[in-house]
Scaffold this motif. Structure first.
Motif, mmCIF file in Angstrom:
data_model
loop_
_atom_site.group_PDB
_atom_site.id
_atom_site.type_symbol
_atom_site.label_atom_id
_atom_site.label_comp_id
_atom_site.label_asym_id
_atom_site.label_seq_id
_atom_site.Cartn_x
_atom_site.Cartn_y
_atom_site.Cartn_z
ATOM 1 N N PHE A 126 0.839 -1.211 0.000
ATOM 2 C CA PHE A 126 0.000 0.000 0.000
ATOM 3 C C PHE A 126 0.871 1.258 0.000
ATOM 4 O O PHE A 126 0.607 2.208 -0.742
ATOM 5 N N HIS A 127 1.901 1.214 0.823
ATOM 6 C CA HIS A 127 2.797 2.372 0.921
ATOM 7 C C HIS A 127 3.590 2.570 -0.362
ATOM 8 O O HIS A 127 3.832 3.705 -0.794
ATOM 9 N N THR A 128 3.974 1.457 -1.006
ATOM 10 C CA THR A 128 4.853 1.556 -2.172
ATOM 11 C C THR A 128 4.086 1.850 -3.450
ATOM 12 O O THR A 128 4.494 2.714 -4.247
ATOM 13 N N TYR A 129 2.965 1.203 -3.643
ATOM 14 C CA TYR A 129 2.289 1.269 -4.941
ATOM 15 C C TYR A 129 1.041 2.137 -4.954
ATOM 16 O O TYR A 129 0.546 2.468 -6.037
ATOM 17 N N TYR A 130 0.551 2.493 -3.814
ATOM 18 C CA TYR A 130 -0.689 3.292 -3.825
ATOM 19 C C TYR A 130 -0.475 4.699 -3.274
ATOM 20 O O TYR A 130 -0.551 5.687 -4.003
ATOM 21 N N LEU A 131 -0.213 4.803 -1.986
ATOM 22 C CA LEU A 131 -0.057 6.136 -1.362
ATOM 23 C C LEU A 131 0.922 6.016 -0.217
ATOM 24 O O LEU A 131 0.734 5.187 0.687
ATOM 25 N N PRO A 132 1.986 6.828 -0.221
ATOM 26 C CA PRO A 132 2.954 6.757 0.882
ATOM 27 C C PRO A 132 2.290 7.076 2.218
ATOM 28 O O PRO A 132 1.476 7.991 2.339
ATOM 29 N N LEU A 133 2.682 6.287 3.208
ATOM 30 C CA LEU A 133 2.070 6.469 4.525
ATOM 31 C C LEU A 133 2.482 7.789 5.178
ATOM 32 O O LEU A 133 1.747 8.341 5.994
ATOM 33 N N ASP A 134 3.697 8.299 4.829
ATOM 34 C CA ASP A 134 4.116 9.552 5.435
ATOM 35 C C ASP A 134 3.245 10.715 4.980
ATOM 36 O O ASP A 134 2.959 11.649 5.746
ATOM 37 N N LEU A 135 2.765 10.633 3.705
ATOM 38 C CA LEU A 135 1.849 11.678 3.242
ATOM 39 C C LEU A 135 0.520 11.591 3.977
ATOM 40 O O LEU A 135 -0.083 12.618 4.320
ATOM 41 N N ILE A 136 0.074 10.361 4.199
ATOM 42 C CA ILE A 136 -1.163 10.202 4.972
ATOM 43 C C ILE A 136 -0.989 10.767 6.368
ATOM 44 O O ILE A 136 -1.867 11.462 6.907
ATOM 45 N N ALA A 137 0.175 10.512 6.981
ATOM 46 C CA ALA A 137 0.426 11.028 8.329
ATOM 47 C C ALA A 137 0.458 12.557 8.332
ATOM 48 O O ALA A 137 -0.093 13.203 9.235
ATOM 49 N N GLU A 138 1.101 13.150 7.315
ATOM 50 C CA GLU A 138 1.154 14.609 7.248
ATOM 51 C C GLU A 138 -0.239 15.201 7.083
ATOM 52 O O GLU A 138 -0.585 16.219 7.716
ATOM 53 N N GLN A 139 -1.063 14.592 6.225
ATOM 54 C CA GLN A 139 -2.425 15.088 6.044
ATOM 55 C C GLN A 139 -3.237 14.977 7.327
ATOM 56 O O GLN A 139 -4.002 15.883 7.680
#
Length: 513
Positions: A491-504
């Motif tokens: 999920f983190h590699t191919y869809y959406l980075p988790l760090d961006l989710i955390a920042e949002q």
């Protein structure tokens, strides 16, 4: 079955849920801790220095308190144009050309932290922090901040001092014009009322008294001449002769001789014949007697007393001419006295009007003097600010590019995420058990059905069932331990980075809080 064994069995039955939740959160936190971009924080410290020249000797006209000055600098520093210019100059964002101005300003304000410490008996300090993706950018932004702060401080103080000086210069010019107007009004009033001013009232009063005395003397002379004229007519009417001609035609020497004789008689009653004043008078009398004798001898041949009408007419004409001259003189004196009395009567009103004009002039003069003094102080204060001798903001710690990132604390993020995942898994197990109303213990029968069982017979699985159950549980646990991290990584590699989710998520929380 004891409570420990009972709850242990429950936890083992819910172990897949616990593992799934805790592994998802833990793996996500570890990935976030690893992939979060490093953040470098640089700082600088500023101090508000006191004026270098003592206020007892010369003071600046910019008397802004230190705390207020730092607040003004802070608000002007964080304005939109300043932040946009610095951000574009230092490339704070990687894709800054594609970012909107609002995003740039938001990032700059979020990454800037300003702390102001001030208090009575304490130094006034300002500490500024900035977070950036590299140490050079963080230090560069703070250096730009420093340049802008010093420029703002100098510009603010110079403008304030210049505005103060300009204001007082205009006030001096305005009050100078007002003072000239008041002075011209006083001068014009004094020129229009020069004969009725209070300054020469005493002189005019003395002049009035002298004119009144002169008028009385003139009236007496006129009365005396008229009396002599009537007496002459009476004597001529009764005797037919004119007498007293010699008396009427006395020369000045004869009149002075008579005056000195009278003076001699009055002083002989006081002084003796040997007194110098008596001797001086007798000498003067002797000279005048010689002069009078000479005049009489010269006029003896011309003297021919007449008793006819022509002589009477001549005497009457002399009296009439003298009376006419005295009457003309009296008219002139009366006219001058009337004008003088009128000016004296007008003096009190003129004094009030002049005092009012003078009072306005004095008020403007006092304001003018005060403004001139303040102009001198404003000029000195402006000079102090131009030469940077007044209160100013100086640097005590310059910004330095940090060698290592200050954020994030990856171990703390990973450990915190793992602890949160374990807590969330346990919470899920507890929640599932609270929602499960199935009867599983004798206590449940007693509590729900109020039935007291005689005995409980547990289910005894066979050896094959136990082996199959253990194999199944092992497969499920292995699937969770391997599949869940793999799914999170995918999920983190191919869809959406988790760090961006955390920042949002963090930005949303900051907006709401």
């Amino acid at each position: 079955m004891g409570p420990v064994r009972y709850y242990s069995s429950i936890f083992l039955r819910r172990l897949p849920y616990f593992l799934a939740v805790s592994l998802v959160v833990s793996v996500a936190s570890v990935i976030i801790a690893i992939t979060l971009p490093p953040s470098y924080e640089a700082q600088m410290r500023l101090i508000v220095e006191s004026p270098q020249i003592s206020g007892h000797l010369a003071s600046s006209t910019v008397n802004t308190p230190a705390f207020e000055q730092m607040q003004i600098v802070e608000q002007r520093l964080l304005t939109r144009p300043v932040l946009l210019e610095i951000a574009r100059k230092q490339l704070v964002l990687e894709n800054i050309d594609n970012a909107s101005p609002d995003q740039i300003v938001g990032v700059m304000r979020n990454n800037t932290t300003i702390q102001i410490s001030s208090g009575q008996g304490q130094a006034n300090l300002m500490t500024i922090f900035f977070n950036a993706r590299s140490g050079q950018i963080a230090a560069g932004v703070l250096n730009e901040y420093l340049t802008e702060i010093q420029k703002l401080d100098v510009t603010y103080r110079k403008n304030r001092a210049s505005d103060t000086l300009s204001f007082f210069e205009k006030e001096v010019e305005r009050l100078g014009k007002e003072l000239d107007i008041r002075s011209s009004r006083i001068l014009e009033f004094e020129r229009e009322n020069s004969d009725a001013l209070p300054s020469n009232l005493q002189f005019r009063t003395a002049q009035q008294a002298a004119l009144q005395t002169n008028l009385e003397q003139t009236d007496q002379q006129i009365f005396s001449l008229k009396s002599q004229r009537e007496k002459l007519l009476e004597i001529y009417g009764s005797t037919g002769q004119i007498v007293g001609v010699a008396q009427q035609n006395r020369t000045p020497a004869q009149a002075q001789l008579d005056q000195l004789l009278n003076e001699l008689d009055s002083k002989l009653a006081i002084y003796s014949e040997t007194n110098p004043q008596i001797r001086l008078l007798r000498a003067r009398i002797s000279k005048l007697e010689e002069t009078v004798v000479a005049e009489q001898a010269a006029n003896t041949a011309a003297t021919n007393p007449q008793t006819g009408n022509s002589t009477l007419d001549l005497q009457l004409a002399q009296f009439d001419s003298q009376i006419s001259a005295l009457e003309d003189q009296r008219i002139s004196i009366v006219d001058r006295l009337a004008k003088l009395t009128l000016t004296i009567d007008q003096t009190p009103a003129n004094a009030i009007a002049l005092a009012e004009l003078q009072r306005d002039h004095d008020n403007i003069q006092a304001q003018y003097n005060s403004v001139v003094d303040r102009l001198a102080a404003a000029s000195t204060g402006e000079r102090i600010e131009v030469t940077a001798q007044g209160q100013r903001i100086s640097v005590i710690e310059y910004p330095v590019a940090p060698a290592a990132p200050t954020k994030p604390d990856r171990m703390m993020v990973a450990a915190g995420g793992t602890a949160f995942g374990i807590s969330l898994g346990l919470a899920l197990v507890v929640l599932l058990e609270l929602l499960n109303r199935t009867v599983r213990r004798p206590e449940d029968l007693i509590n729900k059905l109020e039935v007291w069982p005689i005995a409980t017979i547990p289910y005894l699985p066979s050896r094959g069932e136990m082996i199959r159950r253990r194999i199944g549980w092992s497969m499920v646990v292995l699937a969770i331990l391997i599949g869940v991290p793999a799914a999170v990584w995918a999920f983190h590699t191919y869809y959406l980075p988790l760090d961006l989710i955390a920042e949002q998520v963090i930005e949303k929380l900051e907006v709401y809080w």
